[in-house]
Write an enzyme that holds these catalytic residues in place. Structure first.
Site, PDB file in Angstrom:
ATOM      1  N   THR A  70       0.836  -1.211   0.000  1.00 43.88           N
ATOM      2  CA  THR A  70       0.000   0.000   0.000  1.00 43.88           C
ATOM      3  C   THR A  70       0.863   1.251   0.000  1.00 43.88           C
ATOM      4  OG1 THR A  70      -1.774  -1.140   1.169  1.00 43.88           O
ATOM      5  CG2 THR A  70      -1.723   1.258   1.381  1.00 43.88           C
ATOM      6  N   ASN A 149      -5.868  -9.100  -8.003  1.00 42.46           N
ATOM      7  CA  ASN A 149      -5.888  -9.873  -6.760  1.00 42.46           C
ATOM      8  C   ASN A 149      -7.171 -10.667  -6.548  1.00 42.46           C
ATOM      9  OD1 ASN A 149      -6.402  -6.910  -6.539  1.00 42.46           O
ATOM     10  ND2 ASN A 149      -7.316  -7.493  -4.595  1.00 42.46           N
ATOM     11  N   CYS A 322     -16.434  -7.132   0.451  1.00 42.92           N
ATOM     12  CA  CYS A 322     -17.701  -7.789   0.153  1.00 42.92           C
ATOM     13  C   CYS A 322     -18.571  -7.733   1.392  1.00 42.92           C
ATOM     14  CB  CYS A 322     -17.460  -9.233  -0.271  1.00 42.92           C
ATOM     15  SG  CYS A 322     -18.967 -10.045  -0.778  1.00 42.92           S
TER      16      CYS A 322
HETATM   17  N1  PLP Z   1      -1.958  -4.404  -4.253  1.00 45.44           N
HETATM   18  C1  PLP Z   1      -2.537  -5.608  -4.424  1.00 45.44           C
HETATM   19  C2  PLP Z   1      -2.834  -6.074  -5.807  1.00 45.44           C
HETATM   20  C3  PLP Z   1      -2.841  -6.406  -3.324  1.00 45.44           C
HETATM   21  O1  PLP Z   1      -3.428  -7.596  -3.503  1.00 45.44           O
HETATM   22  C4  PLP Z   1      -2.525  -5.919  -2.028  1.00 45.44           C
HETATM   23  C5  PLP Z   1      -2.881  -6.710  -0.827  1.00 45.44           C
HETATM   24  O2  PLP Z   1      -3.767  -7.525  -0.846  1.00 45.44           O
HETATM   25  C6  PLP Z   1      -1.906  -4.672  -1.911  1.00 45.44           C
HETATM   26  C7  PLP Z   1      -1.640  -3.938  -3.044  1.00 45.44           C
HETATM   27  C8  PLP Z   1      -1.539  -4.107  -0.576  1.00 45.44           C
HETATM   28  O3  PLP Z   1      -0.404  -4.742  -0.048  1.00 45.44           O
HETATM   29  P1  PLP Z   1      -0.082  -4.608   1.515  1.00 45.44           P
HETATM   30  O4  PLP Z   1      -1.008  -5.528   2.224  1.00 45.44           O
HETATM   31  O5  PLP Z   1       1.358  -5.009   1.648  1.00 45.44           O
HETATM   32  O6  PLP Z   1      -0.292  -3.183   1.873  1.00 45.44           O
END
Ligand code: PLP
Length: 377
Positions: A70, A149, A322
């Site tokens: 993030t 994701n 969800c």
């Molecule tokens: N981007 C994607 C595609 C993700 O799946 C996730 C977490 O699920 C993140 C960013 C965020 O990562 P983090 O949990 O290390 O902040």
């Protein structure tokens, strides 16, 4: 326990845990200190940086450690947009990015940027031409994830980056590779991106550690200010234990070997799931990462299924955000009908799963269907 929610997080591997313990017990100096004890900590950070650079085919000077995926996305997007705001204000992304991208571009939009959110085609695929047609003289940033994701679809980032280079000499290409890093053999020069985000806890490393790749040809401005660590882009004393843990996880990666193992599992899962009455597979095999399969059990709410599975010691995900009456925005944007969206589950594998886990899941779904009243949507 049958853990099939590896896209949410993975179990830290023994090497990662041992390296974290070692860093906490033996190597707790400040990496910025000038005496030898601090140097031991700095060496841990350097070794991890070299490893991440090697995996991504980058120079170690182009690797920055952050607090998570993030944060990498925030630094990349806010940093690039603000560095280029005098040269244009258009940002192009997709409507199915992770909230850490969508909410960051929404913030930038409130601050004067124009944001284009490209919708996937029916089924969830983003096509390069659908993104590139929005590139104009004011475009400064394009951000497209490599693997979604929720659906596992692999987006054509390489094609988009190559097209962008031809259309604009100033726009920066970013890719959220949080679900792809450690699973696909990503090389930044091949992918053609200037900025890339990854996260430790999706690859059997610890939570609270992220990677940002920033090409030396890309300039971004910091989001936070402090003592100059991570070349001013992510100031604050480095979390040596988490960085060391990430190094342990990266050392354990066998990207090709794990891909083969998980592909076999994925094929098996597709066969068994398609023979399980009432199950619909939403993720096509072609163009998707084998680590993720999105399914639906029409007539049964995701929450009901999730809790029924949980009661049997099986953990999956119902997709992001969800909540009651509000299905996954990714599936909605991807054109799935309401019944499919409301009954969706995400199954995500790791190298540690077995075919027995999949058999257990299918048996449990059959049991839940037999013991729960079908609901009308
Ligand atoms: N981007 C994607 C595609 C993700 O799946 C996730 C977490 O699920 C993140 C960013 C965020 O990562 P983090 O949990 O290390 O902040």
């Amino acid at each position: 326990m049958i853990y099939l929610d590896n896209s949410a997080t993975t179990k830290p591997c023994t090497t990662a845990v041992n390296r974290i313990n070692n860093a906490l017990n033996e190597c707790w100096g400040n990496p910025s200190s000038l005496y030898g004890f601090g140097l031991d900590a700095e060496n841990e950070v350097t070794a991890a940086r070299e490893k991440a650079a090697a995996l991504l085919g980058a120079d170690e000077k182009e690797i920055y450690f952050t607090g998570c995926g993030t944060e990498s996305n925030n630094i990349a997007l806010q940093g690039a947009a603000n560095a280029l705001k005098k040269r244009g204000n258009r940002i192009i992304t997709t409507s199915v990015e992770h909230p850490s991208v969508l909410n960051t571009v929404a913030y930038l939009e409130k601050n004067g940027f124009e944001v284009i959110r490209v919708k996937p085609r029916k089924g969830g695929m983003i096509e390069a031409e659908d993104v590139l047609k929005f590139v104009d003289g004011s475009t400064v940033l394009v951000s497209v994830m490599l693997v979604n994701n929720e659906t596992g679809r692999i987006f054509p980032v390489k094609e988009i980056a190559a097209g962008l280079k031809k259309l604009s000499d100033k726009a920066v290409m970013h890719s959220d590779c949080v679900q792809a890093f450690g699973k696909l053999p990503i090389k930044v020069s091949d992918l053609g991106v200037g900025l890339l985000s990854a996260s430790g806890h999706k690859i059997h490393g610890p939570k609270g550690i992220g990677i940002l790749y920033k090409s030396k040809n890309v300039n971004i401005v910091p989001v936070t200010y402090g003592g100059g660590q991570e070349k001013n882009l992510r100031p604050g004393t480095e979390s040596v234990p988490l960085i060391a843990g990430l190094k342990g996880a990266m050392d354990e990666l066998d990207i090709g070997g794990a891909y083969k193992t998980v592909s076999v599992l994925n094929n098996y899962a597709r066969e068994v799931l398609s023979n399980t009455e009432g199950v619909v597979i939403n993720t096509p095999a072609d163009g998707s990462l084998p680590y993720i399969i999105n399914i639906s059990v029409p007539g049964y709410r995701s929450e009901t299924l999730l809790h029924g599975l949980e009661a049997r010691g099986i953990f999956v995900s119902s997709g992001s955000a969800c909540s009651k009456g509000k299905g996954s925005y990714v599936l909605i944007e991807s054109g799935f009908d309401k019944e499919t969206v409301d009954s969706a589950l995400r199954i995500s594998f790791s190298r540690d799963n077995t075919t027995c886990d999949i058999d257990g899941l299918c048996t449990a779904i059959t049991e839940i269907r037999a013991s729960t009243r079908k609901r009308k949507f």
